[in-house]
Design a protein around this motif. Structure first.
Motif, mmCIF file in Angstrom:
data_model
loop_
_atom_site.group_PDB
_atom_site.id
_atom_site.type_symbol
_atom_site.label_atom_id
_atom_site.label_comp_id
_atom_site.label_asym_id
_atom_site.label_seq_id
_atom_site.Cartn_x
_atom_site.Cartn_y
_atom_site.Cartn_z
ATOM 1 N N THR A 1 0.807 -1.228 0.000
ATOM 2 C CA THR A 1 0.000 0.000 0.000
ATOM 3 C C THR A 1 0.841 1.281 0.000
ATOM 4 O O THR A 1 0.321 2.351 -0.301
ATOM 5 N N GLY B 1 -3.957 7.554 6.802
ATOM 6 C CA GLY B 1 -4.055 8.025 5.428
ATOM 7 C C GLY B 1 -3.129 9.153 5.031
ATOM 8 O O GLY B 1 -3.243 9.694 3.929
ATOM 9 N N ARG C 1 4.660 7.322 0.370
ATOM 10 C CA ARG C 1 3.405 7.758 -0.245
ATOM 11 C C ARG C 1 2.451 6.576 -0.394
ATOM 12 O O ARG C 1 2.859 5.480 -0.785
ATOM 13 N N HIS C 2 1.190 6.823 -0.110
ATOM 14 C CA HIS C 2 0.178 5.796 -0.344
ATOM 15 C C HIS C 2 0.005 5.592 -1.854
ATOM 16 O O HIS C 2 -0.034 6.569 -2.613
ATOM 17 N N LYS C 3 -0.090 4.350 -2.264
ATOM 18 C CA LYS C 3 -0.281 4.072 -3.688
ATOM 19 C C LYS C 3 -1.659 4.537 -4.148
ATOM 20 O O LYS C 3 -1.836 4.893 -5.313
ATOM 21 N N LYS C 4 -2.608 4.545 -3.224
ATOM 22 C CA LYS C 4 -3.893 5.168 -3.490
ATOM 23 C C LYS C 4 -3.768 6.623 -3.074
ATOM 24 O O LYS C 4 -3.520 6.930 -1.906
ATOM 25 N N THR C 5 -3.941 7.550 -4.011
ATOM 26 C CA THR C 5 -3.636 8.961 -3.788
ATOM 27 C C THR C 5 -4.246 9.501 -2.499
ATOM 28 O O THR C 5 -5.427 9.317 -2.224
ATOM 29 N N SER C 6 -3.384 10.161 -1.714
ATOM 30 C CA SER C 6 -3.811 10.758 -0.457
ATOM 31 C C SER C 6 -3.954 12.272 -0.610
ATOM 32 O O SER C 6 -3.280 12.894 -1.433
ATOM 33 N N ASP D 1 0.344 10.775 3.744
ATOM 34 C CA ASP D 1 1.658 10.540 3.162
ATOM 35 C C ASP D 1 2.680 11.126 4.126
ATOM 36 O O ASP D 1 2.418 12.118 4.814
ATOM 37 N N GLU E 1 4.429 3.374 -1.193
ATOM 38 C CA GLU E 1 5.570 3.481 -2.097
ATOM 39 C C GLU E 1 6.658 4.320 -1.414
ATOM 40 O O GLU E 1 6.425 5.479 -1.057
ATOM 41 N N ASN F 1 1.985 15.805 -5.726
ATOM 42 C CA ASN F 1 0.587 15.686 -5.332
ATOM 43 C C ASN F 1 0.133 16.989 -4.692
ATOM 44 O O ASN F 1 0.852 17.562 -3.878
#
Length: 222
Positions: free
Chosen positions: A38, A118, A85-90, A120, A40, A170
């Protein structure tokens, strides 16, 4: 007697546990600095601003330093940004400012307070400290506990470069600054010069704020 409080009982409570969740080994820290299903993990080298050749020549003449000596200084000015960093955009992030002569050694805090919620997570390793020493960028033992200029101003460009990298990858709706120890003084020094517009809040863990009174006196004695 004038300040006595009749009938007042002062009680201290100490909570103790096995501290298994905070025990840190070298392998444990290395494992935290890797990607997962989950998260990176990545690193970015923050390079000092390059000088124009004419300006460099003036520096060589004024400071009577060789080109090799100035290149060595440039290497010692390099900083490192660690990123989780979360692979699902935070939409929210935390920037960690370590203390003086310190590196990030608090994965239990990063996991429980931030990554699990949640956020990054980013850590700035200032030049001559933290992982920069492990990378071999620090070549002079005189700067093992500080930087070559002897003040926090040199960190401002490094912090700005880190913030630019974080923002370019981001657009976060929330950015929290987390400062530990002397990291609080380093962060506040940056805020005085650049403002706090990008931050939505701050966490100061055991902040040391009177560095000019205590730290400078200590440095003058060595």
């Amino acid at each position: 007697e004038d300040t006595a409080f009749n009938g007042l009982e002062l009680t201290f409570c100490i909570k103790m546990n096995e501290v298994k969740d905070k025990a840190l080994t070298q392998s444990g820290l290395q494992n935290f600095c890797t990607s997962t299903e989950t998260i990176e993990y990545s690193e970015h080298i923050l390079l000092p601003e390059e000088e124009e050749e004419e300006k460099q020549v003036r520096r060589w003449r004024k400071e009577k330093k060789t080109k090799e000596e100035l290149e060595k200084e440039a290497a010692e000015d390099k900083a490192l940004l660690q990123c989780w960093r979360h692979k699902k955009t935070s939409s929210k992030s935390v920037i960690w400012f370590p203390g003086r002569n310190d590196c990030f050694m608090h994965p239990h805090v990063a996991k429980s307070l931030f990554l699990k919620n949640g956020y990054d997570f980013f850590v700035i390793n200032y030049g001559c400290s933290g992982l920069c020493r492990q990378r071999g960028w620090l070549r002079s033992a005189y700067f093992n506990s500080h930087n070559r200029k002897g003040d926090f101003e040199i960190y401002n460009n490094q912090i700005e470069a880190a913030i630019n990298i974080i923002g370019s990858q981001n657009g976060y709706d929330k950015v929290i600054g987390y400062a530990h120890g002397v990291g609080a003084a380093i962060l506040i020094n940056y805020l005085i010069e650049n403002g706090d517009q990008i931050f939505d809040g701050f966490i100061f863990n055991s902040p040391i704020l009177e560095w000019t009174e205590t730290g400078s006196k200590w440095l003058n004695e060595i």
